[in-house]
Design a protein around this motif. Structure first.
Motif, short mmCIF file in Angstrom:
data_model
loop_
_atom_site.label_atom_id
_atom_site.label_comp_id
_atom_site.label_asym_id
_atom_site.label_seq_id
_atom_site.Cartn_x
_atom_site.Cartn_y
_atom_site.Cartn_z
N SER A 195 63.51 14.61 89.07
CA SER A 195 64.20 14.64 88.42
C SER A 195 64.94 14.92 87.33
O SER A 195 64.81 15.15 87.21
N MET A 196 64.16 14.24 86.10
CA MET A 196 64.12 14.34 85.02
C MET A 196 62.18 14.90 84.26
O MET A 196 62.08 14.12 83.34
N PRO A 197 62.33 15.74 84.11
CA PRO A 197 60.59 16.35 83.38
C PRO A 197 60.87 16.64 82.36
O PRO A 197 59.57 16.19 81.57
N PHE A 198 61.89 16.04 81.09
CA PHE A 198 61.53 16.82 79.77
C PHE A 198 61.68 15.28 79.25
O PHE A 198 62.05 15.11 77.83
N VAL A 199 62.30 14.21 79.57
CA VAL A 199 62.52 12.71 79.20
C VAL A 199 61.76 11.38 79.68
O VAL A 199 61.65 12.16 81.06
N LEU A 246 61.78 8.16 81.62
CA LEU A 246 62.75 7.69 83.22
C LEU A 246 63.20 5.92 81.34
O LEU A 246 63.64 5.48 82.17
N LEU A 247 61.81 5.45 81.23
CA LEU A 247 62.31 4.63 80.64
C LEU A 247 62.65 3.99 79.01
O LEU A 247 62.79 4.12 78.33
N SER A 248 63.40 5.51 78.41
CA SER A 248 63.27 6.21 76.86
C SER A 248 64.64 4.61 76.77
O SER A 248 65.27 5.05 78.01
N HIS A 249 64.60 5.08 75.45
CA HIS A 249 65.65 4.75 74.93
C HIS A 249 67.01 5.03 75.81
O HIS A 249 68.31 4.29 75.68
N GLY A 250 66.66 6.30 75.36
CA GLY A 250 68.08 7.53 75.79
C GLY A 250 68.70 7.15 77.11
O GLY A 250 69.88 7.50 77.58
N VAL A 251 67.56 7.24 77.62
CA VAL A 251 68.44 7.51 79.42
C VAL A 251 69.03 5.59 79.78
O VAL A 251 69.51 6.09 80.67
N THR A 252 67.82 5.09 79.20
CA THR A 252 68.21 3.57 79.79
C THR A 252 69.71 3.05 78.95
O THR A 252 70.79 3.00 79.93
N SER A 253 70.19 4.09 78.16
CA SER A 253 71.92 3.65 77.39
C SER A 253 72.82 4.79 78.24
O SER A 253 73.47 4.27 78.95
N VAL A 262 67.74 21.92 75.50
CA VAL A 262 68.65 22.38 74.09
C VAL A 262 69.11 21.12 73.16
O VAL A 262 69.43 21.42 72.23
N PHE A 263 70.06 19.50 73.47
CA PHE A 263 70.77 19.18 73.23
C PHE A 263 70.42 17.67 72.89
O PHE A 263 70.64 17.09 71.76
N GLY A 264 68.98 17.07 73.50
CA GLY A 264 68.48 16.33 72.76
C GLY A 264 68.97 15.11 74.22
O GLY A 264 70.14 15.32 74.59
N GLU A 265 68.89 14.27 73.67
CA GLU A 265 68.85 12.67 74.53
C GLU A 265 70.25 11.98 74.63
O GLU A 265 71.34 11.50 74.88
N GLY A 266 70.56 12.43 73.13
CA GLY A 266 72.38 11.37 72.45
C GLY A 266 73.36 12.71 73.15
O GLY A 266 74.06 11.78 72.64
#
Length: 252
Positions: A45-49, A51-58, A111-115
């Motif tokens: 469902s999130m092919p470009f990140v 799922l256990l990255s800091h951005g998705v966890t936040s 486009v925007f990044g994880e932020g």
């Protein structure tokens, strides 16, 4: 089976059809429930990140905080005298907004990044999804349901399991679009349910004994789910998902 001229009676088919009709409102609610699991727990469902990255966890934590805040906020504003579904066309708009936000969250990292996810979209996701759950809660609590709880559980579980399996099988670039369609399907059912009701119809509280028993069951299931979720999360923080059996499928 009895054959009388052109009339063919199938007791088994009629029994299944009657059960499906009884569970229809829960089948309409199920895609919304499925969206939650597919969106947050299916790796495709999130092919470009990651799922256990800091951005998705936040983003996940921001989403949870927003969901809880909105639920308590509406409880304080609406109380037991007003209904969210009678406030304008919320039952039609909320699922569409959730669909758009789902797409933005899944594809927006390009486009925007994880932020962008953690700052804005995740908070809005939690708020809008809470509105959808409230709208369905108002509808389901006003039903004169003559079926069994097993029918409702089986109907919701079947839709959730099928949706999750489809999400995991679809290619990564397509899966987020399928997941985003789930709130629209649930919203379509909610609109049909809403237009079938009269504006004056209201939610009737169940007897106190029934509500207390339900509260105990909800508390027990929530505690078990919380412990299991925490165990899974810490397991995956210790053991990389790639080393688990099935790789990313193990996370789902």
């Amino acid at each position: 089976m009895e054959n009388n001229g052109n009339m063919v009676s199938n007791p088994t088919g009629e029994f299944v059809a009657s059960r499906v009709r009884e569970a229809r409102p829960f089948i309409g609610f199920a895609p919304l429930f499925a969206w939650h699991f597919c969106f947050w727990f299916a790796p495709t469902s999130m092919p470009f990140v990651d799922l256990l990255s800091h951005g998705v966890t936040s983003a996940w934590l921001a989403y949870l905080a927003s969901s809880v805040a909105v639920l308590f906020g509406f409880a304080g504003i609406l109380r037991n005298k007003r209904r969210l579904r009678l406030e304008g066309r919320a039952y039609a708009l909320a699922p569409m907004v959730l669909c758009v936000l789902s797409l933005l969250f899944s594809y927006g990292t390009v486009v925007f990044g994880e932020g962008m996810q953690g700052a804005v979209v995740a908070v809005l996701l939690g708020a809008v999804e809470s509105c959808c759950f409230l709208l369905w809660g108002e509808r389901l609590s006003s039903l004169r349901y003559s079926g069994t709880s097993t029918d409702a559980v089986v109907a919701v579980s079947a839709v959730v399991a099928a949706s999750f399996a489809i999400t995991m099988i679809l290619p990564g670039i397509v899966a987020p679009a399928f997941v985003a369609l789930l709130p629209l399907l649930s919203g379509f059912a909610l609109v049909r349910e809403g237009e079938a009701r009269t504006p004056s119809s209201s939610t009737v509280l169940k007897p106190q004994a029934v509500r207390k028993r339900a509260d105990r069951n909800i508390a027990a299931v929530s505690a078990i789910s919380g412990i299991a979720s925490a165990a899974c999360f810490f397991l995956l923080t210790i053991i990389p998902a790639g080393n688990l059996l099935g790789g990313s499928w193990a996370y789902g």
